[in-house]
Design a protein around this motif. Structure first.
Motif, mmCIF file in Angstrom:
data_model
loop_
_atom_site.group_PDB
_atom_site.id
_atom_site.type_symbol
_atom_site.label_atom_id
_atom_site.label_comp_id
_atom_site.label_asym_id
_atom_site.label_seq_id
_atom_site.Cartn_x
_atom_site.Cartn_y
_atom_site.Cartn_z
ATOM 1 N N MET A 305 0.726 -1.188 -0.027
ATOM 2 C CA MET A 305 0.201 -0.076 0.154
ATOM 3 C C MET A 305 0.790 1.096 -0.017
ATOM 4 N N THR A 306 1.914 1.499 0.917
ATOM 5 C CA THR A 306 2.626 2.794 0.919
ATOM 6 C C THR A 306 3.758 2.530 -0.265
ATOM 7 N N THR A 307 3.999 1.631 -0.536
ATOM 8 C CA THR A 307 4.891 1.517 -2.081
ATOM 9 C C THR A 307 4.089 2.075 -3.213
ATOM 10 N N SER A 308 2.701 1.527 -3.096
ATOM 11 C CA SER A 308 1.856 1.971 -4.324
ATOM 12 C C SER A 308 1.530 3.487 -4.387
ATOM 13 N N PHE A 430 -2.165 6.115 12.154
ATOM 14 C CA PHE A 430 -2.117 7.235 11.373
ATOM 15 C C PHE A 430 -0.841 8.038 11.314
ATOM 16 N N LYS A 431 -0.148 7.957 12.363
ATOM 17 C CA LYS A 431 1.294 8.355 12.586
ATOM 18 C C LYS A 431 2.200 7.738 11.708
ATOM 19 N N VAL A 437 4.074 8.154 4.135
ATOM 20 C CA VAL A 437 3.676 8.753 3.083
ATOM 21 C C VAL A 437 3.725 10.353 2.739
ATOM 22 N N TYR A 438 3.003 10.685 3.683
ATOM 23 C CA TYR A 438 2.763 12.346 3.692
ATOM 24 C C TYR A 438 4.075 13.025 3.677
ATOM 25 N N ILE A 484 14.330 11.936 0.331
ATOM 26 C CA ILE A 484 13.363 12.188 1.153
ATOM 27 C C ILE A 484 12.053 11.241 0.922
ATOM 28 N N GLY A 485 11.766 11.000 -0.457
ATOM 29 C CA GLY A 485 10.675 10.256 -0.781
ATOM 30 C C GLY A 485 10.676 8.879 -0.404
#
Length: 508
Positions: A305-308, A430-431, A437-438, A484-485
């Motif tokens: 999910m995070t990779t996508s 959420f953290k 991601v964000y 960063i990403g």
């Protein structure tokens, strides 16, 4: 995570996208030249009504992929065949429903609510009828496309897309030399012919390669009811999505007329071409997200999910940032004569697309979970507010671009609702999501665009400014993605892969 399969499928889909994007953009330019701004706008708004009526196509595609992918995981041929037959049966029923609504409510809306020049109303009617038939074919084709995606045979899409765009280009070029018949009507007929050929070829391919893709009466009422239940809430989501998209198109027509619809039609073409970069990757990774969640491998689900989410966002930034900055230059090179509003429409729609790319992985997990009622109810109810808010905004400001600002603001809020509903299903805080991601994607979006606009302003007089902006934004974007990403593990993996490739080249 099967990285090799994802990479292979993404490669085939990306090659498909690059070719189709180039041909599609060139085809759009020819269509605009041949039809003219008014007829081009008429086609976009009339076909838009049919898209609203055919919202079930998107719903059925998502639902079909979900059920077929889950059935594949069972390795039970009978269940796979029953699932395919149930979905095809549902598609047939719903295509009839779309046809009925289209020939009643849709026609009423066309004749009584749309702003179409009186001398083009008869042609608009026949364009509408042909577009409606095209939509019905799309709906019937959904199960076959879903089977290919579930089996992760993306190479077939690459070949078919070459045929699709190549045939459309050929037919559009022929329009230039046609004087006897109305060109707008012939263009609609051309799209119908290509769609019909696609349907026949996809059906043949599936029947030869996937044994379960043959219709059989060996399906149960319980399966059909289950699919209908899933579709009911999925349909709400698709109706809202298509509704606010085409609703904005209709609002622009009501307030500003067909010329602004032409501007929006061009901006949609650019948006669709850019979004294909993420669609390819997501199409390749979505089946693995579903299979991972169904097998209760939540660690892998979170990773996928995070990779996508991140890679989809980064791909759009890489392609979209230079276009946002140099939209006027790009559109002038492409179209020569750029309709009013087009530059700002393109810039705003790309921004919306970049942000919206974060939504798909969350939606896929929610669909894999199966209980989609709460997600659809909250997300879609919020998105449904876009059109009325945009209407009152237009009444107050009479600024066409305001509808896209409203869209972005509502989409921004909707993302937090998706997170709140989906993250507990994969046991993610959420953290952790915010950090992974964000905090990684936002700098990659803001900094290259801000620096790019600053440089574009100061280098405005330079003939090579567009090239300098392209190089500058891409270098900054890639550096931000690397430092960063992506996280330490992803950076180490990427560095190792690049290093191994360099060593192989040295040995050669």
């Amino acid at each position: 995570m099967d990285g090799k399969r994802i990479a292979k499928n993404t490669f085939f889909l990306s090659i498909r996208m690059l070719v189709t994007m180039g041909i599609s953009l060139y085809t759009s330019r020819i269509v605009l030249e041949i039809l003219g701004v008014t007829d081009f706008g008429i086609y976009n708004v009339v076909a838009g009504i049919v898209v609203v009526l055919g919202f079930l196509s998107g719903t059925l595609s998502t639902s079909s992929s979900r059920f077929i992918t889950v059935a594949l995981g069972s390795n039970d041929f009978r269940e796979m065949r029953q699932t395919f037959s149930s979905i095809l049966f549902v598609n047939l029923l719903l295509s009839l429903a779309v046809l009925l609504i289209g020939e009643t409510i849709g026609l009423w809306f066309l004749f009584h609510k749309m702003q179409i020049p009186a001398e083009r109303l008869d042609i608009a009617f026949w364009v509408y009828q042909i577009s409606l038939a095209t939509t019905v074919i799309n709906i019937i084709s959904v199960p076959y496309n879903a089977v290919i995606i579930a089996h992760e045979k993306m190479k077939a899409f690459a070949y078919m897309s070459l045929f699709d765009v190549g045939t459309k280009l050929l037919l559009v070029i022929l329009l230039r030399y046609t004087e006897r018949f109305d060109k707008l009507l012939l263009y609609a007929v051309s799209i119908f012919i290509v769609q019909l050929l696609d349907r026949v070829i996809y059906g043949y391919y599936c029947s030869k390669n996937f044994k379960e893709s043959h219709f059989s009466r060996d399906f149960t009422k319980a399966q059909v009811v289950k699919i209908f239940g899933f579709i009911t809430w999925s349909a709400y989501g698709s109706l809202v999505s298509v509704g606010f998209t085409q609703g904005l198109n209709i609002l622009l027509n009501i307030f500003f007329g067909p010329v602004v619809n032409a501007a929006r039609g061009i901006s949609v073409q650019v948006q669709n071409a850019i979004v294909q970069f993420t669609t390819n990757f997501q199409t390749a990774i979505n089946p693995q997200i579903i299979k991972s969640y169904v097998s209760n491998d939540l660690n892998n689900t979170r990773s996928l999910m995070t990779t996508s989410s991140k890679l989809s966002f980064f791909l759009l930034c890489i392609i979209g940032a230079p276009i946002i900055i140099e939209a006027n230059f790009v559109l002038t090179i492409w179209l020569k004569n750029v309709p009013g509003y087009t530059v700002h429409f393109v810039q705003l729609m790309i921004v919306i697309s970049i942000w919206s790319s974060l939504a798909n992985p969350l939606r896929i997990i929610n669909q894999a979970h199966g209980d989609i009622k709460k997600f659809q109810l909250y997300e879609c109810s919020l998105l449904l507010s876009i059109v009325p808010i945009a209407y009152f905004t237009l009444k107050a400001t009479n600024v066409a671009e305001s509808v896209f600002v409203v869209h972005f603001m509502v989409e921004f809020i909707a993302q937090f609702i998706r997170i709140k509903i989906v993250l507990p299903k994969i046991k993610m805080s959420f953290k952790d999501y915010f950090t992974e991601v964000y905090l990684r994607v936002i700098p990659v979006f803001i900094l290259p665009i801000a620096i790019g606009f600053f440089a574009s302003y100061h280098f405005a007089a330079l003939p090579v400014r567009p090239l300098l902006i392209l190089i500058l934004t891409e270098v900054i974007t890639f550096l931000l993605i690397y430092y960063i990403g992506i996280n330490k593990q992803e950076r180490a993996f990427l560095t190792d892969k690049i290093g191994s490739k360099i060593n192989v080249l040295r040995k050669k």
